[in-house]
Design a protein around this motif. Structure first.
Motif, short mmCIF file in Angstrom:
data_model
loop_
_atom_site.label_atom_id
_atom_site.label_comp_id
_atom_site.label_asym_id
_atom_site.label_seq_id
_atom_site.Cartn_x
_atom_site.Cartn_y
_atom_site.Cartn_z
N THR A 117 19.34 -7.18 0.38
CA THR A 117 19.47 -5.29 1.07
C THR A 117 20.57 -4.79 1.45
O THR A 117 21.83 -5.62 2.19
N PHE A 118 19.74 -3.50 0.72
CA PHE A 118 21.32 -2.54 0.88
C PHE A 118 20.57 -1.34 2.19
O PHE A 118 19.56 -0.56 1.81
N GLU A 119 21.17 -1.38 3.28
CA GLU A 119 20.53 -0.60 4.52
C GLU A 119 21.51 0.83 4.31
O GLU A 119 20.49 1.88 4.93
N LYS A 120 22.31 0.96 3.61
CA LYS A 120 22.97 2.33 3.40
C LYS A 120 24.12 2.25 2.37
O LYS A 120 23.27 1.28 1.28
N ASP A 121 24.12 3.76 1.62
CA ASP A 121 24.69 3.77 0.66
C ASP A 121 25.70 2.39 0.42
O ASP A 121 26.68 2.39 0.59
N SER A 122 26.01 2.01 -0.89
CA SER A 122 26.82 1.09 -1.65
C SER A 122 27.46 1.52 -2.88
O SER A 122 26.99 2.18 -3.70
N LYS A 123 28.38 1.59 -3.14
CA LYS A 123 28.87 1.69 -4.64
C LYS A 123 29.48 1.10 -5.16
O LYS A 123 29.94 0.20 -4.86
N GLU A 126 19.89 10.48 3.35
CA GLU A 126 21.03 10.41 2.54
C GLU A 126 20.54 8.78 1.67
O GLU A 126 21.50 7.99 0.87
N THR A 127 19.52 7.65 2.32
CA THR A 127 19.42 6.72 1.71
C THR A 127 18.35 7.35 -0.20
O THR A 127 18.07 7.89 -0.16
N ASN A 128 18.71 5.74 -0.98
CA ASN A 128 17.97 6.36 -2.17
C ASN A 128 16.45 6.31 -1.89
O ASN A 128 15.75 6.73 -3.23
N ILE A 129 15.59 6.33 -0.88
CA ILE A 129 13.70 6.35 -1.47
C ILE A 129 13.66 7.44 -0.14
O ILE A 129 14.01 6.88 0.86
N MET A 130 13.34 7.96 -0.47
CA MET A 130 12.48 9.74 0.18
C MET A 130 11.53 9.53 0.56
O MET A 130 10.85 9.07 -0.50
N VAL A 131 10.44 9.26 1.35
CA VAL A 131 8.70 9.15 1.18
C VAL A 131 8.33 10.15 2.04
O VAL A 131 8.70 10.27 3.21
N PHE A 132 7.54 10.73 1.77
CA PHE A 132 7.24 11.97 1.70
C PHE A 132 5.39 12.37 2.81
O PHE A 132 4.60 11.51 2.53
N VAL A 169 25.42 10.41 -3.19
CA VAL A 169 26.37 9.82 -3.79
C VAL A 169 26.36 10.60 -5.65
O VAL A 169 24.44 10.16 -5.97
N ASN A 170 26.98 10.65 -5.77
CA ASN A 170 27.14 11.05 -7.03
C ASN A 170 26.89 9.85 -8.49
O ASN A 170 27.36 8.89 -7.81
N GLY A 171 26.07 10.07 -9.19
CA GLY A 171 25.81 8.78 -9.92
C GLY A 171 25.01 7.84 -9.64
O GLY A 171 24.54 6.85 -10.03
N ALA A 172 24.26 8.13 -8.26
CA ALA A 172 23.06 6.93 -7.53
C ALA A 172 21.91 7.98 -7.82
O ALA A 172 21.94 8.79 -8.02
N THR A 173 20.81 7.21 -8.39
CA THR A 173 19.71 7.76 -8.06
C THR A 173 18.92 7.75 -6.98
O THR A 173 19.25 6.45 -6.23
N TYR A 174 17.67 8.51 -6.68
CA TYR A 174 16.60 8.95 -5.70
C TYR A 174 15.53 8.41 -6.15
O TYR A 174 15.10 10.13 -7.05
N THR A 175 15.05 7.94 -5.56
CA THR A 175 13.34 8.28 -5.62
C THR A 175 12.98 8.48 -4.64
O THR A 175 12.81 7.79 -3.65
#
Length: 271
Positions: free
Chosen positions: A156-162, A190-196, A214-220
């Motif tokens: 589990t990642f609770e914040k951004d990791s590179k 700033e998390t990788n998943i954003m829920v509307f 973050v550059n290079g990161a994907t966001y869903t």
């Protein structure tokens, strides 16, 4: 705030070495205020303190509402860290006392396995060389992985990791999510998943997103609505690309060079 986790299966490899004892987590059905511990070897039938250590450091123990206490044994204890892992066998027992009375016994090898499966790893650190995470783990802060990294179970990642090196996953990655209801809310995520979860249609421009993505990161981005008449959200990017996301639909963005691009999109709905 509700969490939505995305499960990703990938592929990885790496190694780590451990020679001395790492702290272990103990869950105790006891709310005593004077908990102590001793590590004993019962190979001879009688308890013999491992390495002659009479007492193991135990932090202040506070029980939850159900009377269970969870605490770490050996953390910050130099004597514990000096014990070689080769001393561990099925006869080595962690004895737990409350005001001098024995209240629980745990096989150390089983505690080590249990702790590894629920390991909470360091936050806000740079991890170099090779790292192999054998059990379930939670990364609570922002971390940078520079070497070869392997995650073998649920992570589990609770914040951004590179990740700057090779990453292999043979288990499951769980990514933290946050909710938004308008274009202002999304600027704080700033998390990788954003829920509307908004109550009305929302139009989002690229400038609405956080500058810290973050550059290079994907966001869903997920529309959590369920009904046909529930609100949609739309995304209008600086490069002219546009997408409208209706209930039960998902769009994935990637940030490259400070700009956002659409990686995958749903089909356009009626509206």
């Amino acid at each position: 705030m509700k969490n939505l986790f995305i499960y990703i299966s990938l592929l990885i490899a790496a190694t780590t070495l451990g020679y001395s004892l790492a702290p272990v987590t103990v869950v105790l059905n006891n709310d005593g205020d004077n908990i102590t511990a001793q590590l004993n070897d019962y190979s001879s039938g009688s308890p013999v303190a491992v390495d002659g250590i009479d007492a193991i450091i135990v932090p202040t123990v506070t029980a939850n509402g159900s009377g269970y206490s969870s605490f770490v044994v050996g953390e910050g204890d130099p004597d514990w860290g000096d014990i070689l892992s080769t001393k561990v066998n099925s006869n080595v027992i962690l004895d737990i006392y409350d005001n001098g009375t024995l209240v629980a016994q745990f096989r150390l090898d089983e505690l080590q396995e249990q702790t590894a499966r629920t390991e909470q790893l360091p936050s806000n650190v740079i991890i170099g060389n090779e790292l192999k995470v054998e059990g379930d783990a939670t990364f609570k802060g922002e971390n940078t992985f520079k070497g070869v990294t392997t995650f073998k179970k649920q992570t589990t990642f609770e914040k951004d990791s590179k990740f700057e090196g090779q990453v292999t996953v043979t288990g499951v990655l769980k990514l933290k999510s946050n909710e938004f209801s308008d274009s202002v809310d999304i600027g704080d995520i700033e998390t990788n998943i954003m829920v509307f979860v908004g109550g009305s249609d929302v139009d989002i421009e690229e400038s609405s997103f956080s500058n810290n993505l973050v550059n290079g990161a994907t966001y869903t981005l997920v529309n959590n609505g369920t009904g046909q008449n529930d609100p949609y959200f739309s995304i209008d990017l600086d490069n002219g690309d546009y997408v409208r996301v209706y209930p039960n639909q998902v769009v994935t963005l990637i940030r490259i060079g400070g700009n956002l691009y659409i990686v995958s999109r749903p089909g356009y709905g009626e509206g």
